[in-house]
Motif scaffolding. Structure first.
Motif, PDB file in Angstrom:
ATOM      1  N   LEU A  94       0.841  -1.206   0.000  1.00  0.00           N
ATOM      2  CA  LEU A  94       0.000   0.000   0.000  1.00  0.00           C
ATOM      3  C   LEU A  94       0.875   1.255   0.000  1.00  0.00           C
ATOM      4  O   LEU A  94       0.635   2.200  -0.764  1.00  0.00           O
ATOM      5  N   LEU A  95       1.908   1.271   0.833  1.00  0.00           N
ATOM      6  CA  LEU A  95       2.825   2.411   0.868  1.00  0.00           C
ATOM      7  C   LEU A  95       3.534   2.591  -0.470  1.00  0.00           C
ATOM      8  O   LEU A  95       3.716   3.721  -0.946  1.00  0.00           O
ATOM      9  N   ARG A  96       3.922   1.476  -1.090  1.00  0.00           N
ATOM     10  CA  ARG A  96       4.573   1.554  -2.397  1.00  0.00           C
ATOM     11  C   ARG A  96       3.629   2.155  -3.441  1.00  0.00           C
ATOM     12  O   ARG A  96       4.044   2.950  -4.288  1.00  0.00           O
ATOM     13  N   TRP A  97       2.355   1.787  -3.387  1.00  0.00           N
ATOM     14  CA  TRP A  97       1.381   2.348  -4.318  1.00  0.00           C
ATOM     15  C   TRP A  97       1.256   3.866  -4.128  1.00  0.00           C
ATOM     16  O   TRP A  97       1.204   4.631  -5.100  1.00  0.00           O
ATOM     17  N   LEU A  98       1.202   4.316  -2.881  1.00  0.00           N
ATOM     18  CA  LEU A  98       1.063   5.752  -2.619  1.00  0.00           C
ATOM     19  C   LEU A  98       2.264   6.521  -3.162  1.00  0.00           C
ATOM     20  O   LEU A  98       2.120   7.621  -3.695  1.00  0.00           O
ATOM     21  N   LYS A  99       3.457   5.930  -3.057  1.00  0.00           N
ATOM     22  CA  LYS A  99       4.652   6.594  -3.580  1.00  0.00           C
ATOM     23  C   LYS A  99       4.665   6.589  -5.115  1.00  0.00           C
ATOM     24  O   LYS A  99       5.137   7.536  -5.747  1.00  0.00           O
ATOM     25  N   THR A 100       4.142   5.513  -5.713  1.00  0.00           N
ATOM     26  CA  THR A 100       4.022   5.468  -7.171  1.00  0.00           C
ATOM     27  C   THR A 100       3.038   6.542  -7.650  1.00  0.00           C
ATOM     28  O   THR A 100       3.284   7.228  -8.653  1.00  0.00           O
ATOM     29  N   LEU A 101       1.932   6.698  -6.925  1.00  0.00           N
ATOM     30  CA  LEU A 101       0.942   7.720  -7.275  1.00  0.00           C
ATOM     31  C   LEU A 101       1.525   9.119  -7.139  1.00  0.00           C
ATOM     32  O   LEU A 101       1.236  10.007  -7.949  1.00  0.00           O
ATOM     33  N   GLU A 102       2.350   9.317  -6.120  1.00  0.00           N
ATOM     34  CA  GLU A 102       2.985  10.626  -5.949  1.00  0.00           C
ATOM     35  C   GLU A 102       3.824  10.977  -7.177  1.00  0.00           C
ATOM     36  O   GLU A 102       3.777  12.106  -7.676  1.00  0.00           O
ATOM     37  N   ARG A 103       4.571  10.011  -7.665  1.00  0.00           N
ATOM     38  CA  ARG A 103       5.391  10.251  -8.863  1.00  0.00           C
ATOM     39  C   ARG A 103       4.511  10.498 -10.079  1.00  0.00           C
ATOM     40  O   ARG A 103       4.816  11.362 -10.914  1.00  0.00           O
ATOM     41  N   TYR A 104       3.414   9.755 -10.185  1.00  0.00           N
ATOM     42  CA  TYR A 104       2.529   9.963 -11.325  1.00  0.00           C
ATOM     43  C   TYR A 104       1.978  11.391 -11.331  1.00  0.00           C
ATOM     44  O   TYR A 104       2.029  12.094 -12.348  1.00  0.00           O
ATOM     45  N   PHE A 105       1.433  11.832 -10.180  1.00  0.00           N
ATOM     46  CA  PHE A 105       0.810  13.154 -10.139  1.00  0.00           C
ATOM     47  C   PHE A 105       1.832  14.285 -10.235  1.00  0.00           C
ATOM     48  O   PHE A 105       1.482  15.415 -10.544  1.00  0.00           O
ATOM     49  N   LEU A 106       3.097  13.967  -9.972  1.00  0.00           N
ATOM     50  CA  LEU A 106       4.141  14.971 -10.129  1.00  0.00           C
ATOM     51  C   LEU A 106       4.413  15.248 -11.601  1.00  0.00           C
ATOM     52  O   LEU A 106       4.709  16.378 -11.993  1.00  0.00           O
ATOM     53  N   TYR A 107       4.271  14.220 -12.467  1.00  0.00           N
ATOM     54  CA  TYR A 107       4.656  14.358 -13.870  1.00  0.00           C
ATOM     55  C   TYR A 107       3.505  14.267 -14.866  1.00  0.00           C
ATOM     56  O   TYR A 107       3.694  14.558 -16.040  1.00  0.00           O
ATOM     57  N   CYS A 108       2.323  13.862 -14.436  1.00  0.00           N
ATOM     58  CA  CYS A 108       1.255  13.637 -15.415  1.00  0.00           C
ATOM     59  C   CYS A 108       0.676  14.939 -15.948  1.00  0.00           C
ATOM     60  O   CYS A 108       0.591  15.938 -15.237  1.00  0.00           O
ATOM     61  N   THR A 109       0.281  14.935 -17.201  1.00  0.00           N
ATOM     62  CA  THR A 109      -0.413  16.082 -17.801  1.00  0.00           C
ATOM     63  C   THR A 109      -1.699  15.610 -18.462  1.00  0.00           C
ATOM     64  O   THR A 109      -2.346  16.363 -19.187  1.00  0.00           O
ATOM     65  N   MET A 110      -2.065  14.367 -18.222  1.00  0.00           N
ATOM     66  CA  MET A 110      -3.242  13.781 -18.859  1.00  0.00           C
ATOM     67  C   MET A 110      -4.229  13.331 -17.786  1.00  0.00           C
ATOM     68  O   MET A 110      -3.852  12.807 -16.749  1.00  0.00           O
ATOM     69  N   TRP A 111      -5.503  13.544 -18.063  1.00  0.00           N
ATOM     70  CA  TRP A 111      -6.539  13.302 -17.067  1.00  0.00           C
ATOM     71  C   TRP A 111      -7.775  12.738 -17.750  1.00  0.00           C
ATOM     72  O   TRP A 111      -8.115  13.120 -18.863  1.00  0.00           O
ATOM     73  N   ASN A 112      -8.467  11.802 -17.102  1.00  0.00           N
ATOM     74  CA  ASN A 112      -9.787  11.392 -17.578  1.00  0.00           C
ATOM     75  C   ASN A 112     -10.691  11.118 -16.377  1.00  0.00           C
ATOM     76  O   ASN A 112     -10.256  11.195 -15.220  1.00  0.00           O
ATOM     77  N   GLU A 113     -11.938  10.789 -16.615  1.00  0.00           N
ATOM     78  CA  GLU A 113     -12.926  10.651 -15.548  1.00  0.00           C
ATOM     79  C   GLU A 113     -12.595   9.531 -14.563  1.00  0.00           C
ATOM     80  O   GLU A 113     -13.071   9.527 -13.432  1.00  0.00           O
ATOM     81  N   GLU A 114     -11.794   8.554 -14.985  1.00  0.00           N
ATOM     82  CA  GLU A 114     -11.437   7.456 -14.083  1.00  0.00           C
ATOM     83  C   GLU A 114     -10.663   7.947 -12.865  1.00  0.00           C
ATOM     84  O   GLU A 114     -10.659   7.301 -11.811  1.00  0.00           O
ATOM     85  N   PHE A 115     -10.016   9.115 -12.992  1.00  0.00           N
ATOM     86  CA  PHE A 115      -9.219   9.637 -11.885  1.00  0.00           C
ATOM     87  C   PHE A 115     -10.075  10.163 -10.742  1.00  0.00           C
ATOM     88  O   PHE A 115      -9.586  10.320  -9.626  1.00  0.00           O
ATOM     89  N   VAL A 116     -11.343  10.451 -10.999  1.00  0.00           N
ATOM     90  CA  VAL A 116     -12.244  10.885  -9.919  1.00  0.00           C
ATOM     91  C   VAL A 116     -12.374   9.772  -8.890  1.00  0.00           C
ATOM     92  O   VAL A 116     -12.300  10.000  -7.673  1.00  0.00           O
TER      93      VAL A 116
END
Length: 443
Positions: free
Chosen positions: A280-302
Motif C-alpha cells: 500500500l505504501l509503495r502504491w502511494l509513492k508510485t501515485l505521488e510520482r505519477y501526479f508529479l509528472y502527469c499532464t493527462m486526465w480522464n474521468e477514471e481519476f475521480v
C-alpha cells in the motif's frame, strides 16, 4: 521527511541489534558444516529472521564483511551456489520491500563473483543454464545499488523474459514477482531505456488484466516501472492513462489493500508492517510520482482521488506513515494543473483536509503540508483565462470553495496558525506571503 518521522518514533534496542547480528553470523558459520539439504533448512530459518528485521537492523547485520565471509565459504566449496542465491533473493526482497538502501554488497567479493557469473553465463554458447542466469539476475538485481551498462542490459532483458511467463501456479507467481521487483530496483538506481522495455511491461499488465496472474506486489511493481518512465517519455502517458487505464486499476488495488489493513490498531501497537501494508505504501509513492509528472486526465481519476481520500481518512488516527504519505500526495494533486479544482471538491479532498486541520493538534510538518495544499488551490483559483466557459466554471468553483471555508470556520483555523505560518515562511516555503488573507480570505 516522512522517513524522519518514522525513525524518530522507532528505536531499536542495541542489544537486540547485536543479538540479530550474532544470531545471523552463527547461522552463516553453521552453513559451512552442513550438507546441501541441511543448508537449505538453515537458510529457511535465516529467511525468517530476515523477514522479521526492522530497516535499522539491516545495516548492522548485512555488512561487507558478512558478504565476504559468504564468498569464502563458497570458495572452499562448503556452500552451494544454489543456496547462496536462495538466501540473497530473500535479502534482496526485503531490501526493496522495506525500502532499505545498503551499499555493502556492491563493495564485497561476493558481488564481484555474481557479476562475473552473470556475464559468463550470458556469453555461453553451449550448456547455458537459463534458470541459473535468471536466479543470478534476480538476487543481484534486488541487492546491488551499482550496475554497469552491460549488467543492466543483461539483467533487465533476462528478468523481463522471466516476468512474461504465462504459467499461473503459485511458484511461478512468486518468481514473476521477484523478477519485476528486481527490475524496479534497478530502475530506482539508474535511468533505464524505458522505451526499449515498455512493450514487454505493457504486455505483462494487459495479460494480468485478462487473467489475474500477478501477485499484488508484482502488479504494483509493473506499474511502478511504467510510471518511473514518465519524466523521460511523453508517449508513456497515453499508454498508461488510456490504454492500460491506470487510474481505474490503481483505485481497485488500493481498495483491495485497504481491506487487509487493521486501521483500528493504535500506532504504538502496530509493530512490523504486513506485506499488504508495505505494498500500500509503495502504491502511494508510485501515485505521488505519477501526479508529479502527469499532464493527462480522464474521468477514471475521480474514483482514484476518492479512494486516496478514504485511505487518508482511515489512516489519520492510527497509521502515521500512510497518513503522512497521503498528505504529501494530496499536496501534489492540488498542484497538478491537469486536475481541475472542482474534482478535488467533489472527490472529498478539501473536506478531508479541513476535518483533520480542525479536529487534531498538528505538528509543524502537517501544518506546512496542509497550508501549502490550500495555497496551491487558491493560487490556481486566481488564474484567469480568456475563455468564457473556463471563466464561468472557475468563478463557480471559487464560490463553492469560499463557501466551504466559511462553513467550516476556516478563517479562525488560519488565524490560530499565524505564528507557525510565519515560521514556515522563514524556514521552508519562501514563496508564502506574510499576509495570509492574500491566499485564504481573498482567494
Amino acid at each position: 521527511m516522512i522517513k524522519d518521522f518514522r525513525a524518530n518514533n522507532k528505536s531499536i534496542d542495541e542489544r537486540k541489534k547485536k543479538s540479530s547480528n550474532e544470531h545471523f553470523s552463527e547461522f552463516l558459520r553453521e552453513l559451512g558444516r552442513c550438507d546441501e539439504n541441511a543448508q537449505r533448512q538453515k537458510i529457511l530459518e535465516m529467511n525468517e529472521i530476515i523477514d522479521e528485521m526492522e530497516e535499522e537492523e539491516f545495516e548492522s547485520v548485512f555488512t561487507k564483511e558478512m558478504f565476504d565471509e559468504m564468498d569464502v565459504i563458497i570458495k572452499v566449496e562448503k556452500l552451494s551456489m544454489r543456496n547462496v542465491i536462495f538466501l540473497l533473493k530473500q535479502i534482496g526482497h526485503c531490501y526493496e520491500l522495506k525500502n532499505v538502501w545498503n551499499r555493502c554488497f556492491e563493495k564485497s567479493l561476493l558481488c564481484k563473483r555474481f557479476e562475473k557469473m552473470i556475464i559468463n553465463e550470458k556469453e555461453k554458447t553451449e550448456d547455458k543454464d537459463e534458470r541459473l542466469l535468471v536466479d543470478l539476475c534476480k538476487s543481484y538485481g534486488c541487492i546491488s545499488t551499482f550496475f554497469s551498462k552491460e549488467l543492466i542490459s543483461i539483467c533487465v532483458q533476462c528478468l523481463l523474459k522471466a516476468a512474461s511467463s504465462k504459467k499461473r501456479n503459485k511458484e511461478t507467481q512468486k518468481e514473476i514477482e521477484m523478477a519485476l521487483f528486481a527490475i524496479c530496483h534497478i530502475g530506482k538506481c539508474f535511468i533505464l531505456d524505458y522505451e526499449l522495455y515498455r512493450y514487454k511491461i505493457k504486455e505483462i499488465i494487459l495479460y494480468h488484466q485478462k487473467h489475474n496472474n500477478l501477485t499484488r506486489l508484482a502488479c504494483q511493481s509493473s506499474w511502478q516501472f511504467l510510471v518511473n518512465g514518465l519524466p523521460y517519455y511523453d508517449c508513456f502517458e497515453g499508454v498508461i492513462v488510456n490504454e492500460l487505464h491506470f487510474a481505474r486499476e490503481a483505485a481497485r488495488e488500493l481498495e483491495e489493500l485497504m481491506k487487509s489493513v487493521d486501521w483500528k490498531r493504535k500506532e504504538e501497537e502496530r509493530g512490523r508492517e504486513t506485506k499488504e501494508e508495505l505494498v500500500l505504501l509503495r502504491w502511494l509513492k508510485t501515485l505521488e510520482r505519477y501526479f508529479l509528472y502527469c499532464t493527462m486526465w480522464n474521468e477514471e481519476f475521480v474514483g482514484l482521488l476518492n479512494c486516496i481520500v478514504r485511505v487518508f481518512l482511515a489512516a489519520k488516527d492510527n497509521y502515521r506513515e500512510v497518513y503522512l504519505q497521503c498528505i504529501h500526495l494530496l499536496k501534489k494533486i492540488a498542484d497538478n494543473k491537469a486536475i481541475e479544482i472542482d474534482v478535488l471538491l467533489k472527490g472529498g479532498a478539501v473536506n478531508a483536509v479541513l476535518e483533520k486541520m480542525q479536529l487534531q493538534t498538528l505538528n509543524k510538518y502537517e501544518t506546512y503540508e496542509f497550508l501549502v495544499f490550500f495555497i496551491e488551490l487558491s493560487i490556481r483559483l486566481k488564474e484567469k483565462k480568456d475563455h468564457t466557459t473556463y471563466e464561468a466554471k472557475r468563478k463557480a468553483t471559487k464560490k463553492e470553495f469560499l463557501e466551504k471555508m466559511e462553513e467550516e470556520g476556516y478563517e479562525d483555523t488560519i488565524t490560530s496558525f499565524h505564528e507557525i505560518f510565519i515560521f514556515f515562511n522563514r524556514q521552508y516555503y519562501h514563496g508564502l506571503s506574510l499576509n495570509i488573507s492574500d491566499y485564504f480570505v481573498n482567494a
